[in-house]
Write a protein that holds these residues in place. Structure first.
Motif, PDB file in Angstrom:
ATOM      1  N   SER A 283     -35.493  -8.890 -47.361  1.00  0.00           N
ATOM      2  CA  SER A 283     -34.101  -9.323 -47.204  1.00  0.00           C
ATOM      3  C   SER A 283     -33.143  -8.145 -47.344  1.00  0.00           C
ATOM      4  CB  SER A 283     -33.781 -10.388 -48.258  1.00  0.00           C
ATOM      5  OG  SER A 283     -34.023  -9.893 -49.568  1.00  0.00           O
ATOM      6  N   GLU A 284     -33.520  -7.142 -48.159  1.00  0.00           N
ATOM      7  CA  GLU A 284     -32.665  -5.968 -48.305  1.00  0.00           C
ATOM      8  C   GLU A 284     -32.524  -5.208 -46.993  1.00  0.00           C
ATOM      9  OE1 GLU A 284     -35.116  -6.743 -50.265  1.00  0.00           O
ATOM     10  OE2 GLU A 284     -34.396  -6.822 -52.347  1.00  0.00           O
ATOM     11  N   VAL A 285     -33.620  -5.107 -46.231  1.00  0.00           N
ATOM     12  CA  VAL A 285     -33.556  -4.424 -44.933  1.00  0.00           C
ATOM     13  C   VAL A 285     -32.654  -5.184 -43.983  1.00  0.00           C
ATOM     14  CG1 VAL A 285     -34.893  -3.728 -42.901  1.00  0.00           C
ATOM     15  CG2 VAL A 285     -35.853  -3.405 -45.187  1.00  0.00           C
ATOM     16  N   VAL A 286     -32.848  -6.492 -43.911  1.00  0.00           N
ATOM     17  CA  VAL A 286     -32.053  -7.313 -42.993  1.00  0.00           C
ATOM     18  C   VAL A 286     -30.570  -7.253 -43.354  1.00  0.00           C
ATOM     19  CG1 VAL A 286     -31.696  -9.641 -42.102  1.00  0.00           C
ATOM     20  CG2 VAL A 286     -34.008  -8.819 -42.542  1.00  0.00           C
ATOM     21  N   ALA A 287     -30.264  -7.271 -44.660  1.00  0.00           N
ATOM     22  CA  ALA A 287     -28.870  -7.239 -45.099  1.00  0.00           C
ATOM     23  C   ALA A 287     -28.194  -5.921 -44.748  1.00  0.00           C
ATOM     24  CB  ALA A 287     -28.796  -7.479 -46.602  1.00  0.00           C
ATOM     25  N   GLU A 288     -28.972  -4.829 -44.673  1.00  0.00           N
ATOM     26  CA  GLU A 288     -28.402  -3.509 -44.386  1.00  0.00           C
ATOM     27  C   GLU A 288     -28.250  -3.234 -42.894  1.00  0.00           C
ATOM     28  OE1 GLU A 288     -27.217  -1.212 -46.342  1.00  0.00           O
ATOM     29  OE2 GLU A 288     -27.709  -2.086 -48.286  1.00  0.00           O
ATOM     30  N   LEU A 289     -28.812  -4.080 -42.053  1.00  0.00           N
ATOM     31  CA  LEU A 289     -28.775  -3.826 -40.613  1.00  0.00           C
ATOM     32  C   LEU A 289     -27.359  -3.927 -40.056  1.00  0.00           C
ATOM     33  CD1 LEU A 289     -31.913  -5.789 -39.334  1.00  0.00           C
ATOM     34  CD2 LEU A 289     -31.592  -3.313 -39.245  1.00  0.00           C
ATOM     35  N   ASN A 290     -27.092  -3.134 -39.029  1.00  0.00           N
ATOM     36  CA  ASN A 290     -25.854  -3.267 -38.264  1.00  0.00           C
ATOM     37  C   ASN A 290     -25.731  -4.689 -37.730  1.00  0.00           C
ATOM     38  OD1 ASN A 290     -24.887  -3.244 -35.200  1.00  0.00           O
ATOM     39  ND2 ASN A 290     -23.700  -1.693 -36.290  1.00  0.00           N
ATOM     40  N   ASP A 291     -24.492  -5.220 -37.694  1.00  0.00           N
ATOM     41  CA  ASP A 291     -24.301  -6.624 -37.314  1.00  0.00           C
ATOM     42  C   ASP A 291     -24.915  -6.945 -35.958  1.00  0.00           C
ATOM     43  OD1 ASP A 291     -22.970  -7.005 -39.646  1.00  0.00           O
ATOM     44  OD2 ASP A 291     -20.960  -6.967 -38.775  1.00  0.00           O
ATOM     45  N   TYR A 292     -24.688  -6.082 -34.968  1.00  0.00           N
ATOM     46  CA  TYR A 292     -25.202  -6.349 -33.617  1.00  0.00           C
ATOM     47  C   TYR A 292     -26.727  -6.257 -33.574  1.00  0.00           C
ATOM     48  CZ  TYR A 292     -20.412  -5.985 -31.928  1.00  0.00           C
ATOM     49  OH  TYR A 292     -19.068  -6.186 -31.723  1.00  0.00           O
ATOM     50  N   VAL A 293     -27.278  -5.276 -34.276  1.00  0.00           N
ATOM     51  CA  VAL A 293     -28.740  -5.125 -34.306  1.00  0.00           C
ATOM     52  C   VAL A 293     -29.368  -6.313 -35.008  1.00  0.00           C
ATOM     53  CG1 VAL A 293     -30.641  -3.711 -35.176  1.00  0.00           C
ATOM     54  CG2 VAL A 293     -28.599  -2.607 -34.250  1.00  0.00           C
ATOM     55  N   ARG A 294     -28.765  -6.730 -36.127  1.00  0.00           N
ATOM     56  CA  ARG A 294     -29.305  -7.868 -36.869  1.00  0.00           C
ATOM     57  C   ARG A 294     -29.248  -9.142 -36.028  1.00  0.00           C
ATOM     58  NH1 ARG A 294     -26.525  -7.425 -41.408  1.00  0.00           N
ATOM     59  NH2 ARG A 294     -24.777  -8.681 -40.663  1.00  0.00           N
ATOM     60  N   GLU A 295     -28.128  -9.377 -35.378  1.00  0.00           N
ATOM     61  CA  GLU A 295     -27.993 -10.583 -34.559  1.00  0.00           C
ATOM     62  C   GLU A 295     -29.015 -10.599 -33.430  1.00  0.00           C
ATOM     63  OE1 GLU A 295     -24.508 -12.885 -31.968  1.00  0.00           O
ATOM     64  OE2 GLU A 295     -24.025 -11.141 -33.204  1.00  0.00           O
ATOM     65  N   ASP A 296     -29.227  -9.430 -32.829  1.00  0.00           N
ATOM     66  CA  ASP A 296     -30.203  -9.332 -31.732  1.00  0.00           C
ATOM     67  C   ASP A 296     -31.614  -9.625 -32.226  1.00  0.00           C
ATOM     68  OD1 ASP A 296     -31.112  -8.535 -29.046  1.00  0.00           O
ATOM     69  OD2 ASP A 296     -31.936  -6.788 -30.088  1.00  0.00           O
ATOM     70  N   MET A 297     -31.948  -9.126 -33.411  1.00  0.00           N
ATOM     71  CA  MET A 297     -33.293  -9.329 -33.934  1.00  0.00           C
ATOM     72  C   MET A 297     -33.501 -10.771 -34.403  1.00  0.00           C
ATOM     73  SD  MET A 297     -34.080  -5.821 -36.004  1.00  0.00           S
ATOM     74  CE  MET A 297     -35.680  -6.458 -36.448  1.00  0.00           C
ATOM     75  N   LEU A 298     -32.461 -11.372 -34.978  1.00  0.00           N
ATOM     76  CA  LEU A 298     -32.604 -12.746 -35.464  1.00  0.00           C
ATOM     77  C   LEU A 298     -32.821 -13.728 -34.328  1.00  0.00           C
ATOM     78  CD1 LEU A 298     -29.906 -12.968 -38.303  1.00  0.00           C
ATOM     79  CD2 LEU A 298     -32.365 -12.638 -38.513  1.00  0.00           C
ATOM     80  N   GLU A 299     -32.284 -13.404 -33.156  1.00  0.00           N
ATOM     81  CA  GLU A 299     -32.461 -14.277 -32.000  1.00  0.00           C
ATOM     82  C   GLU A 299     -33.924 -14.411 -31.612  1.00  0.00           C
ATOM     83  OE1 GLU A 299     -30.036 -12.713 -28.935  1.00  0.00           O
ATOM     84  OE2 GLU A 299     -28.154 -13.495 -29.751  1.00  0.00           O
ATOM     85  N   ASP A 300     -34.737 -13.387 -31.957  1.00  0.00           N
ATOM     86  CA  ASP A 300     -36.154 -13.405 -31.603  1.00  0.00           C
ATOM     87  C   ASP A 300     -37.029 -14.056 -32.665  1.00  0.00           C
ATOM     88  OD1 ASP A 300     -35.606 -12.060 -29.221  1.00  0.00           O
ATOM     89  OD2 ASP A 300     -35.749 -10.095 -30.198  1.00  0.00           O
ATOM     90  N   LEU A 301     -36.435 -14.407 -33.809  1.00  0.00           N
ATOM     91  CA  LEU A 301     -37.209 -15.005 -34.890  1.00  0.00           C
ATOM     92  C   LEU A 301     -37.044 -16.517 -34.903  1.00  0.00           C
ATOM     93  CD1 LEU A 301     -36.391 -12.538 -37.836  1.00  0.00           C
ATOM     94  CD2 LEU A 301     -38.473 -12.613 -36.462  1.00  0.00           C
ATOM     95  N   PRO A 302     -38.082 -17.262 -35.258  1.00  0.00           N
ATOM     96  CA  PRO A 302     -37.945 -18.723 -35.370  1.00  0.00           C
ATOM     97  C   PRO A 302     -37.042 -19.070 -36.547  1.00  0.00           C
ATOM     98  CG  PRO A 302     -40.088 -17.998 -36.168  1.00  0.00           C
ATOM     99  CD  PRO A 302     -39.458 -16.799 -35.543  1.00  0.00           C
ATOM    100  N   PRO A 303     -36.392 -20.249 -36.508  1.00  0.00           N
ATOM    101  CA  PRO A 303     -35.470 -20.632 -37.588  1.00  0.00           C
ATOM    102  C   PRO A 303     -36.100 -20.594 -38.979  1.00  0.00           C
ATOM    103  CG  PRO A 303     -35.219 -22.108 -35.722  1.00  0.00           C
ATOM    104  CD  PRO A 303     -36.411 -21.238 -35.415  1.00  0.00           C
TER     105      PRO A 303
END
Length: 472
Positions: free
Chosen positions: A85-105
């Motif tokens: 969760s620490e890695v995800v929290a530190e991600l750039n907003d656009y990069v994080r949003e792009d990566m979350l789109e590829d993950l299941p809920p």
């Protein structure tokens, strides 16, 4: 492994990898990023994992931002158990949003469940409403209720940013009672700086730092050792104002209260550091009309954010061109006018930009209010007079030596006029936007540029005609 051992392991790993992975400014070396990219291209997940494993979560987030979109997905798959969760929290907003789109809920929900409230809200607030609902449906009921409440507050307010995880105790406790409570209650947050003391209505009465609690005898009442003076943050307060409060009063943390004065959360200085950095960068970008200015921003968003201000600049440039066209006959009589016009406009533009930057910063820092606007205007007028006189002497003497003394006097007078007007525009335009409840950083530069260019051309060409140097 014990928590102390984990910290020692992280420190050792960081020291071992620092020379190989980081440059002297603590940035990931291009060679290291290239190694990771080549390892991904070779489908060597074991090698990729070994390269990335020593990195701190913040550095792993930086690595993701340095890779292309396709490489990011492959990296995430190769280092699954390092994607904390620490890695995800530190991600750039656009990069994080792009990566979350590829993950299941359910995968995103698992990450959300590991985060503090403020980080969890930040993680999902920019997602589509449908994606938010799907993720929240997988989150535990208690966490879901907290996150939904936070999302109900407007963006960039204290209610959206605050943490719900805090320690609040009744004013009837002694120091001994508090220590026993902290030791026996298993569901308390494990990271906190101070304890909030509340009354029976959950209104904050004061705060107690951990250092005071540890150094006070057990029999002392908590109300006798707590600090009663505290800065309370309303849930609806804008994040920029919150940051100013933290800066002004040197706060480490502060209680957030609802409309009824009840304690509902807290803000800590680590959140404020991000806000200050974000607001400072945002104002600089808005003044240039560059939108959010993030290199990870989608092309369409970057285009739409910038092109509208370029169109506005085109309109203001037409105004300046119309003034030049009006004096077209005069310019034809003396080519030197065309040579010197850009100098007048350019110097005026720079002077206006300087004053505008000072004014926008003063407004953002709450240094400029209705009570001292007149003083700032007079101050900048004096600065403009001194700057104008200095530049006028220099350009006047140079023009007199190269062309004629009369033309030197004309450009000197025009320079003084334009710098004074530019200075006043640099103050009054942002102040006018602020009085109209508009962001003074957004469009000030467009209007200040129009005023300085137009006045520069008009003053120089008008004085040339008025002095008899040329005729219309």
């Amino acid at each position: 492994m014990a928590e102390t051992d984990l910290h020692e392991h992280d420190a050792e790993a960081a020291q071992q990898g620092e020379g190989e992975q980081f440059d002297e400014e603590n940035r990931l070396k291009p060679e290291f990023v290239r190694q990771v990219r080549e390892s991904l291209n070779d489908d060597n997940e074991e090698s990729t994992y070994d390269l990335v494993e020593p990195l701190h979560p913040a550095d792993i987030a930086d690595l993701f931002e340095l890779l292309e979109r396709e490489d990011r997905r492959e990296l995430a798959a190769a280092i699954t158990d390092l994607m904390s969760s620490e890695v995800v929290a530190e991600l750039n907003d656009y990069v994080r949003e792009d990566m979350l789109e590829d993950l299941p809920p359910e995968a995103v929900a698992e990450i959300v469940g590991q985060l503090d409230t403020d980080d969890a809200v930040q993680l999902i607030e920019d997602l589509d409403e449908g994606d938010q609902r799907a993720i929240l449906a997988e989150v535990e009921a208690e966490d879901r209720a907290v996150i939904e409440t936070a999302l109900a507050y407007p963006e960039e307010t204290a209610g959206r940013l605050m943490q719900r995880e805090l320690i609040a105790v009744p004013d009837s406790m002694t120091v001994g009672d508090l220590i026993d409570y902290l030791r026996s209650e298993e569901n308390l947050t494990t990271e906190f700086w101070e304890v909030f003391v509340v009354d029976h209505r959950f209104h904050p009465l004061g705060t107690c730092q951990l250092s005071w609690i540890l150094r006070t005898p057990r029999s002392v009442k908590i109300t006798d050792v707590m600090k009663r003076d505290q800065t309370l943050i309303p849930v609806g307060m804008d994040q920029e104002e919150v940051a100013l409060r933290f800066q002004k009063y040197a706060l480490i943390s502060a209680a957030v209260v609802d409309e009824n004065g009840r304690l509902v959360g807290q803000l800590t200085v680590d959140d404020i550091v991000h806000i200050i950095s974000e607001e400072a960068g945002e104002d600089a970008l808005l003044m240039s009309g560059a939108g959010e200015g993030d290199i990870n921003e989608p092309l369409r968003d970057a285009y739409s954010a910038r092109v509208r201000w370029l169109v506005a600049n085109l309109g203001t440039a037409v105004v300046a061109s119309a003034i030049i066209a009006w004096f077209g006959a005069a310019i034809e009589q003396l080519v030197a006018l065309a040579v010197l016009m850009p100098i007048v406009a350019s110097i005026g533009g720079n002077a206006g930009t300087q004053t505008m930057a000072v004014t926008v910063r003063a407004i953002a820092m709450n240094q400029l209010t209705k009570s001292n606007t007149r003083r700032l205007v007079l101050r900048e007028l004096k600065v403009a007079l001194m700057n104008g006189a200095t530049i006028a002497v220099l350009i006047g003497l140079a023009t007199a030596a190269i062309f004629t003394p009369q033309l030197g006097g004309v450009i000197a007078a025009a320079m003084v006029i334009n710098i004074i007007v530019s200075g006043m525009a640099g103050v009054l335009v942002p102040v006018a936007f602020e009085r109209l409840d508009q962001d003074p950083a957004v469009a000030s530069s467009v209007f200040v540029t129009m005023i300085t260019d137009s006045m520069g051309f008009f003053a120089f060409l008008g004085l040339a005609v008025a002095s008899g140097l040329v005729s219309m």
